[in-house]
Design an enzyme around this catalytic site. Sequence first.
Site, PDB file in Angstrom:
ATOM      1  N   ASP A   7       6.863   1.799  -4.659  1.00 46.59           N
ATOM      2  CA  ASP A   7       6.035   2.551  -3.709  1.00 46.59           C
ATOM      3  C   ASP A   7       6.975   3.178  -2.693  1.00 46.59           C
ATOM      4  OD1 ASP A   7       3.688   3.425  -2.306  1.00 46.59           O
ATOM      5  OD2 ASP A   7       4.056   1.844  -0.844  1.00 46.59           O
ATOM      6  N   SER A   8       6.455   4.135  -1.941  1.00 47.37           N
ATOM      7  CA  SER A   8       7.259   4.730  -0.880  1.00 47.37           C
ATOM      8  C   SER A   8       7.572   3.705   0.208  1.00 47.37           C
ATOM      9  CB  SER A   8       6.495   5.904  -0.268  1.00 47.37           C
ATOM     10  OG  SER A   8       5.233   5.467   0.176  1.00 47.37           O
ATOM     11  N   TYR A  39       6.267   9.527   1.781  1.00 50.10           N
ATOM     12  CA  TYR A  39       6.409  10.555   0.745  1.00 50.10           C
ATOM     13  C   TYR A  39       5.308  11.620   0.916  1.00 50.10           C
ATOM     14  CZ  TYR A  39       9.550   7.633  -2.233  1.00 50.10           C
ATOM     15  OH  TYR A  39      10.582   6.889  -2.767  1.00 50.10           O
ATOM     16  N   GLY A  40       4.219  11.201   1.558  1.00 49.57           N
ATOM     17  CA  GLY A  40       2.985  11.999   1.557  1.00 49.57           C
ATOM     18  C   GLY A  40       3.058  13.335   2.255  1.00 49.57           C
ATOM     19  N   CYS A  71       2.414   4.053  -5.688  1.00 54.38           N
ATOM     20  CA  CYS A  71       2.212   5.107  -4.690  1.00 54.38           C
ATOM     21  C   CYS A  71       1.368   6.233  -5.288  1.00 54.38           C
ATOM     22  CB  CYS A  71       3.588   5.632  -4.290  1.00 54.38           C
ATOM     23  SG  CYS A  71       3.553   6.985  -3.129  1.00 54.38           S
ATOM     24  N   ASN A  72       0.290   6.578  -4.612  1.00 49.13           N
ATOM     25  CA  ASN A  72      -0.582   7.654  -5.107  1.00 49.13           C
ATOM     26  C   ASN A  72       0.135   8.996  -5.083  1.00 49.13           C
ATOM     27  OD1 ASN A  72      -3.777   6.710  -5.097  1.00 49.13           O
ATOM     28  ND2 ASN A  72      -2.430   5.454  -3.857  1.00 49.13           N
ATOM     29  N   THR A  73       0.953   9.202  -4.051  1.00 52.37           N
ATOM     30  CA  THR A  73       1.659  10.473  -3.937  1.00 52.37           C
ATOM     31  C   THR A  73       2.656  10.620  -5.092  1.00 52.37           C
ATOM     32  OG1 THR A  73       1.457  10.269  -1.535  1.00 52.37           O
ATOM     33  CG2 THR A  73       3.030  11.884  -2.353  1.00 52.37           C
ATOM     34  N   GLU A 150      -0.059   0.781   9.492  1.00 55.77           N
ATOM     35  CA  GLU A 150       1.266   0.205   9.748  1.00 55.77           C
ATOM     36  C   GLU A 150       1.319  -0.456  11.123  1.00 55.77           C
ATOM     37  OE1 GLU A 150       4.571   2.605   8.569  1.00 55.77           O
ATOM     38  OE2 GLU A 150       3.789   2.659   6.525  1.00 55.77           O
ATOM     39  N   CYS A 182      -4.713   6.226  -1.608  1.00 59.29           N
ATOM     40  CA  CYS A 182      -3.452   5.986  -0.903  1.00 59.29           C
ATOM     41  C   CYS A 182      -3.295   4.478  -0.765  1.00 59.29           C
ATOM     42  CB  CYS A 182      -3.495   6.643   0.481  1.00 59.29           C
ATOM     43  SG  CYS A 182      -2.070   6.238   1.510  1.00 59.29           S
ATOM     44  N   THR A 183      -2.072   4.013  -0.968  1.00 56.01           N
ATOM     45  CA  THR A 183      -1.828   2.564  -0.962  1.00 56.01           C
ATOM     46  C   THR A 183      -2.244   1.860   0.329  1.00 56.01           C
ATOM     47  OG1 THR A 183       0.374   3.202  -0.262  1.00 56.01           O
ATOM     48  CG2 THR A 183       0.109   2.540  -2.561  1.00 56.01           C
ATOM     49  N   HIS A 184      -2.190   2.574   1.453  1.00 56.94           N
ATOM     50  CA  HIS A 184      -2.495   1.917   2.734  1.00 56.94           C
ATOM     51  C   HIS A 184      -3.996   1.725   2.967  1.00 56.94           C
ATOM     52  CE1 HIS A 184       1.624   3.017   3.495  1.00 56.94           C
ATOM     53  NE2 HIS A 184       1.599   2.507   4.711  1.00 56.94           N
TER      54      HIS A 184
HETATM   55  N1  DGL Z   1       2.317   5.224  -0.601  1.00 54.40           N
HETATM   56  C1  DGL Z   1       1.776   6.495  -0.186  1.00 54.40           C
HETATM   57  C2  DGL Z   1       0.584   6.853  -1.104  1.00 54.40           C
HETATM   58  O1  DGL Z   1      -0.030   6.002  -1.702  1.00 54.40           O
HETATM   59  C3  DGL Z   1       1.348   6.497   1.258  1.00 54.40           C
HETATM   60  C4  DGL Z   1       2.491   6.493   2.230  1.00 54.40           C
HETATM   61  C5  DGL Z   1       3.380   7.716   2.101  1.00 54.40           C
HETATM   62  O2  DGL Z   1       2.998   8.821   2.537  1.00 54.40           O
HETATM   63  O3  DGL Z   1       4.465   7.567   1.563  1.00 54.40           O
HETATM   64  O4  DGL Z   1       0.285   8.005  -1.252  1.00 54.40           O
END
Ligand code: DGL
Length: 260
Positions: A7-8, A39-40, A71-73, A150, A182-184
Amino acid sequence: MSIGIFDSGIGGLTVFKEVAENFPKADIYYLGDTARVPYGNKSKETIVRYSIECATYLYHNFNVDVLIIACNTASSYALETLKKILPIPVIGVVRPGAEAAVKYTKNKKVGVIGTVATVRSNSYEKELKNIDPSLEIYQKPCPLFVPLVEEGWIDNEIARLTVKEYLQELIDKGIDTLILGCTHYPLLKNTIKSLYPNINIVDSSIAIVDHIKSLNIEFNGSGKREIFITDESHAFDNFRKLLIGDAKTKKIELSDLCSL
Ligand code: DGL
């Protein structure tokens, strides 16, 4: 058999937790790219490059048999590339999330929330439409959810106001199902549920477990768990304690990723 997850940063620990609970015998290696998160808000080229570096690090160092892009991104931009360059199954979170949403929705109106890059990629819309072209899809980037989570502000007044500010517009469109792309965002699930109790919520960390189960792989390792990060992060430590307790975390140098 072992599983690599990247993940990011910290958010993918929501995926790590679900996978670890459901595959107790699998050896699991997690890499959180805390030095380069988020990453987003980055370009496609950068997201793909970072994703290749994370994926090849896990593959070359631990010989993982399956790779999960938590990570979704990264899933939105790098899945096809990673499938091409790695000789193992590579699973992103987008398809499992889309499949789960299609199962839940009754009125065929689905909301998708994610980072700016994920929404811009239209990855969820494409997967959803592939499964059912008659769906109506409403997307919304919710960039402030990441720093809120966060900070640990997941159920206070500021969290509720931010959730309403972003989501009300999707609710007004009549969605009955919302993909947390998104993971968060799973950390905000209770707040979202309390404000919108009638909406089905798709948590990709749970959807991905069903997807791995459908591969019928027998994971018979020793249940090893190793977590790597590319930079020290208080947010990561807090998140890790909240989600998975005291698992050990090792810092690796960014140059170790980049040199592969
Ligand atoms: N992990 C990213 C996602 O799931 C969220 C955090 C990021 O922007 O890197 O898209």
